[in-house]
Design a protein around this motif. Sequence first.
Motif, mmCIF file in Angstrom:
data_model
loop_
_atom_site.group_PDB
_atom_site.id
_atom_site.type_symbol
_atom_site.label_atom_id
_atom_site.label_comp_id
_atom_site.label_asym_id
_atom_site.label_seq_id
_atom_site.Cartn_x
_atom_site.Cartn_y
_atom_site.Cartn_z
ATOM 1 N N UNK A 83 0.815 -1.229 0.000
ATOM 2 C CA UNK A 83 0.000 0.000 0.000
ATOM 3 C C UNK A 83 0.841 1.268 0.000
ATOM 4 N N UNK A 84 1.976 1.239 0.721
ATOM 5 C CA UNK A 84 2.837 2.425 0.748
ATOM 6 C C UNK A 84 3.409 2.707 -0.642
ATOM 7 N N UNK A 85 3.874 1.667 -1.315
ATOM 8 C CA UNK A 85 4.427 1.851 -2.657
ATOM 9 C C UNK A 85 3.344 2.295 -3.641
ATOM 10 N N UNK A 86 2.144 1.725 -3.506
ATOM 11 C CA UNK A 86 1.048 2.116 -4.406
ATOM 12 C C UNK A 86 0.649 3.571 -4.173
ATOM 13 N N UNK A 87 0.585 3.983 -2.896
ATOM 14 C CA UNK A 87 0.258 5.379 -2.582
ATOM 15 C C UNK A 87 1.324 6.322 -3.114
ATOM 16 N N UNK A 88 2.583 5.907 -3.045
ATOM 17 C CA UNK A 88 3.688 6.735 -3.536
ATOM 18 C C UNK A 88 3.557 7.005 -5.039
ATOM 19 N N UNK A 89 3.186 5.983 -5.798
ATOM 20 C CA UNK A 89 3.096 6.157 -7.253
ATOM 21 C C UNK A 89 1.874 6.970 -7.669
ATOM 22 N N UNK A 90 0.852 7.045 -6.801
ATOM 23 C CA UNK A 90 -0.368 7.770 -7.153
ATOM 24 C C UNK A 90 -0.429 9.155 -6.518
ATOM 25 N N UNK A 91 0.511 9.484 -5.648
ATOM 26 C CA UNK A 91 0.475 10.757 -4.931
ATOM 27 C C UNK A 91 1.067 11.880 -5.781
ATOM 28 N N UNK A 92 0.799 13.109 -5.338
ATOM 29 C CA UNK A 92 1.373 14.266 -5.987
ATOM 30 C C UNK A 92 2.845 14.442 -5.632
#
Length: 282
Positions: A83-92
């Motif tokens: 989830x952390x890696x997925x959030x990183x790729x989708x964040x601003x």
Amino acid sequence: MATSTTTYDWRLALPLGGFLAVFFVAPLAVLFALSLQVDPKGTAYGVSQYTAFLGDAFSLGVLGTTLLLGLEVTALCLVLGFPVAHLYTRAGPRMRSLIMLIVLLPLLTSVVVRTFAWIVILGRQGIVNSTLLSLGLIATPLKLLYTQGGLVVALAQVQMPLMVLPLATAIGRIDPNLADASASLGSGRWRTFVKVTLPLALPGIIAGSMLTYAAAITAFITQSLVGGGQMLFMPMYLYQQASTLQNWPFAAAISIIFLVAVLAVVTVFNMLGRLSRGLTEA
């Protein structure tokens, strides 16, 4: 039609080859020769140290427990790190910088400091027990320190960057339009994750798992301090034989067997990585 081939001068690799020969191959050869000594004085040579280890249920238990510990830590890092890696790729951009700072911050801190921090957190008067007591959820402090569960959690936090960084790279290469296309065809988020995101992220999962596993099973400091000597793993077993008992041939045999076991696990990860590349390219 003429084809052009690129040739390299093999002599350019001599410095690196010499470095590996002196600082890796030679010590490994000495270690292997030492493991063949029948006794510490080196009066005879044979494979008795290996048969002693492989024929001892206690030693095999220590090896199995160590390999299982690596699997538990790797699984926890994967569950928490994805989830952390997925959030990183989708964040601003700003949130992405903040997430990367949080991920990399543990690498900038000594592993000894982080391990002692976990001793404070998991202790009887630590943050976890104090919070649970203040909320009235428990009547007496839980034993979190010097337990398998506490050690897995501490190791997962220490090794988490090794899982998140390859995952973020793999997930970042996935075209976001694929998820939109899957949704437009009627797939829900879970089905899109299982059928699209997860297969394309397999190279990152394999790379992160391999790094995390190798680091977790050889984490001597964290295993020793958080385990508190009540759980025995291969690094501490090796240390006891070499430093305390001065049984260097048996310690060398333990090292070789542990190295072979780790290489076997890494080979399995490499095979899975090749299969995952085949799936993503299909």
